[in-house]
Scaffold this motif. Structure first.
Motif, PDB file in Angstrom:
ATOM      1  N   SER A  96      -2.814  -6.354   5.088  1.00 52.20           N
ATOM      2  CA  SER A  96      -2.531  -6.067   3.527  1.00 52.20           C
ATOM      3  C   SER A  96      -1.209  -5.067   3.690  1.00 52.20           C
ATOM      4  N   ARG A  97      -0.393  -5.391   2.919  1.00 50.99           N
ATOM      5  CA  ARG A  97       0.941  -4.278   2.999  1.00 50.99           C
ATOM      6  C   ARG A  97       0.960  -3.344   1.892  1.00 50.99           C
ATOM      7  N   TYR A  98       1.057  -2.158   1.896  1.00 52.69           N
ATOM      8  CA  TYR A  98       1.157  -1.357   0.474  1.00 52.69           C
ATOM      9  C   TYR A  98       2.505  -0.176   0.648  1.00 52.69           C
ATOM     10  N   ARG A  99       2.651   0.255  -0.567  1.00 49.39           N
ATOM     11  CA  ARG A  99       3.562   1.401  -0.546  1.00 49.39           C
ATOM     12  C   ARG A  99       3.034   2.347  -0.449  1.00 49.39           C
ATOM     13  N   LYS A 102       2.276   5.012  -3.240  1.00 50.90           N
ATOM     14  CA  LYS A 102       1.426   4.439  -4.244  1.00 50.90           C
ATOM     15  C   LYS A 102      -0.079   4.235  -3.953  1.00 50.90           C
ATOM     16  N   LEU A 103      -0.116   3.902  -2.495  1.00 47.18           N
ATOM     17  CA  LEU A 103      -1.661   3.955  -2.115  1.00 47.18           C
ATOM     18  C   LEU A 103      -2.279   4.910  -2.178  1.00 47.18           C
ATOM     19  N   CYS A 131      -8.587   1.022   3.255  1.00 45.88           N
ATOM     20  CA  CYS A 131      -7.798  -0.080   2.515  1.00 45.88           C
ATOM     21  C   CYS A 131      -8.502  -0.833   1.462  1.00 45.88           C
ATOM     22  N   THR A 204       6.690  -3.735  -5.754  1.00 46.98           N
ATOM     23  CA  THR A 204       5.857  -3.792  -6.591  1.00 46.98           C
ATOM     24  C   THR A 204       6.238  -4.318  -7.778  1.00 46.98           C
TER      25      THR A 204
END
Ligand code: GAP
Length: 458
Positions: A96-99, A102-103, A131, A204
């Motif tokens: 999974s990819r996140y900013r 923001k995470l 995660c 996003t």
């Protein structure tokens, strides 16, 4: 208002033809939207109202329409090539990819992660954040993801031909500062306003048309003498919020946030946002940004282009690079605020509820609907329609009962229904029904145009 209310508004906008999902017959394109017959009218009305307020009625300002694709050096000078990116981090386990910022903010909303360096973000996440998808705590390093859309000019795709779709309209204004000053002979202070498409490869996007990848901005760069900038900054803040009040947005749904010096972008001396109480969020969200950009942009363009962008003040003989105050708002974001603010399910009695959009007459897709009581009156009704259509966008409907037709017009925000009945032939009068009060008054056909003209004034 709630998330449930927001879903209703989104559904209403789709069903009525304000907004359609993009590329729908091909299975759609995530987070892209097309604006239907009502949506395009509403957007045009928003732009018209803004242009009138910020250009036509404002003695300081003039307009501009610059290109979407600019010399790529513009984006080096503005700092976008180096800094207009988001920090991304991947979960090694579930991919999974996140900013990253923001995470962290979703993990602890009291942390201002946008102020942290990539190293700090990475360290915090590795230490604290599991995660959200798989529960593991094993991440890649952070990589910066460029938000500008790349394209290439001409037939050969190489480094030399690479260009960008503009991520803001502002830079098109800065690079034309000299042209506008010369050709209009405007003296400082003056502003240059522009409406146009901007593109950002947002990581996003979402919340319907709140954050999209292709949108329109209404921006104004106001050039003023250094030292007078704080006063102008306050002036434009008031000017912007007054515009929103005049559009009829409820005061309780709007508020200002002034950012602390530590939260400002590198080019800004002061920044505030007008926030709106969008129902998809528990907190007020950004609607309109107002920034004191100092002489940052013109100075950068002066040094990258080797053009002299100073201004000679003919009264004092001083030469300086002007400071800039910038109010910037998205057309679609303002449209969403107006849709949310105006949507109402009004209880008439125990058995009857009507959906009504209390849009300002200058913004509503149709300012009026022409409704003959019977199809036998269509000749006269069409004459009235033709007369009004020369000046206004009006609807015409002769199907279904008059009650049903009123409700249809209420649901799309039409402020006035003009009913032609069997007396019209004798008394040359029609009935005008007010959407909000549902009250009716009889007026002479010759007075309808001036009646509507008065109502659409902002
Ligand atoms: N020139 C300054 C500038 O572009 P910004 O805060 O990045 O500043 C200004 O954008 C406004 O443009 C925002 O307040 C918002 O109304 C609108 N906007 C920005 N990104 C958007 C997006 N992805 N989708 C819709 N509107 C957006």
């Amino acid at each position: 208002m709630s998330k449930e209310q927001f879903d209703k508004i989104v559904n209403h906008a789709k069903v009525q033809g304000f907004v359609y999902p993009g590329s729908e017959i091909y299975g759609g394109l995530a987070n892209s939207w097309d604006f239907g017959p009502l949506g395009v009218e509403m957007k045009n009305n928003i732009k018209k109202a803004w242009w009138k307020r910020f250009v036509s009625e404002c003695k300081y300002n003039v307009g501009l329409d610059s290109s979407i694709i600019l010399n790529p050096k513009v984006w080096e000078a503005s700092g976008h090539v180096a800094t207009f990116s988001d920090p991304l981090i991947d979960c090694k386990y579930c991919k999974s990819r996140y900013r990253a910022d923001k995470l962290i903010e979703e993990y602890d909303s009291s942390i201002k992660a946008s102020q942290m360096s990539n190293e700090e973000l990475e360290h915090f996440i590795q230490e604290n954040v599991v995660c959200p998808k798989c529960g593991h705590k094993d991440y890649t390093t952070i990589r910066n993801f460029q938000l500008m859309f790349k394209t290439s000019i001409g037939v050969v795709e190489d480094q030399k031909s690479q260009a960008y779709l503009r991520p803001e309209t502002a830079q098109g204004i800065f690079i034309n500062f000299k042209n506008v000053a010369r050709t209009t002979r405007k003296k400082i202070p003056f502003g240059v306003a522009q409406i146009g498409k901007a593109f950002r490869n947002e990581i996003t996007p979402g919340n319907f048309i709140f954050r999209i990848r292709e949108f329109e901005q209404m921006e104004m760069e106001f050039f003023c003498k250094p030292g007078s900038d704080s006063q102008w900054y306050d002036f434009w803040k008031n000017y912007c919020i007054q515009f929103l009040y005049d559009l009829g947005i409820k005061k309780d749904n709007l508020k200002f946030v002034e950012y602390a010096p530590t939260e400002l972008a590198h080019y800004a001396k002061a920044t505030s946002d007008i926030l709106y109480n969008f129902p998809f969020s528990d907190e007020f969200e950004e609607l309109w940004g107002i920034a004191n950009r100092t002489d940052y942009d013109l100075s950068k363009h002066q040094s990258f282009s080797n053009e002299n962008l100073t201004y000679l003040d003919s009264e004092t003989n001083e030469r300086y690079i002007p400071y800039v105050i910038e109010p910037s708002v998205g057309v679609e974001r303002l449209m969403l605020a107006l849709l949310c603010d105006s949507y109402d399910e009004e209880v008439i009695n125990e058995k009857d509820t009507r959906v009504v959009m209390h849009l300002h007459p200058s913004i509503a897709p149709y300012v009026a609907a022409v409704l003959p009581l019977s199809k036998n009156l269509s000749g006269q009704a069409n004459e009235i329609y033709d007369m009004l259509a020369k000046e206004f966008h009006v609807d015409y409907d002769e199907t279904a009962s008059i009650g049903k037709r009123y409700r249809r017009e209420d649901a799309i925000g039409t402020p006035y229904c003009i009913t032609i009945d069997f007396d019209t032939i004798n008394d040359h009068c029609v009935t005008i029904r007010d959407r909000d009060t549902m009250k009716q008054e009889r007026i002479n056909i010759d007075d309808i145009v001036s009646f509507l003209r008065e109502k659409i004034k902002l």
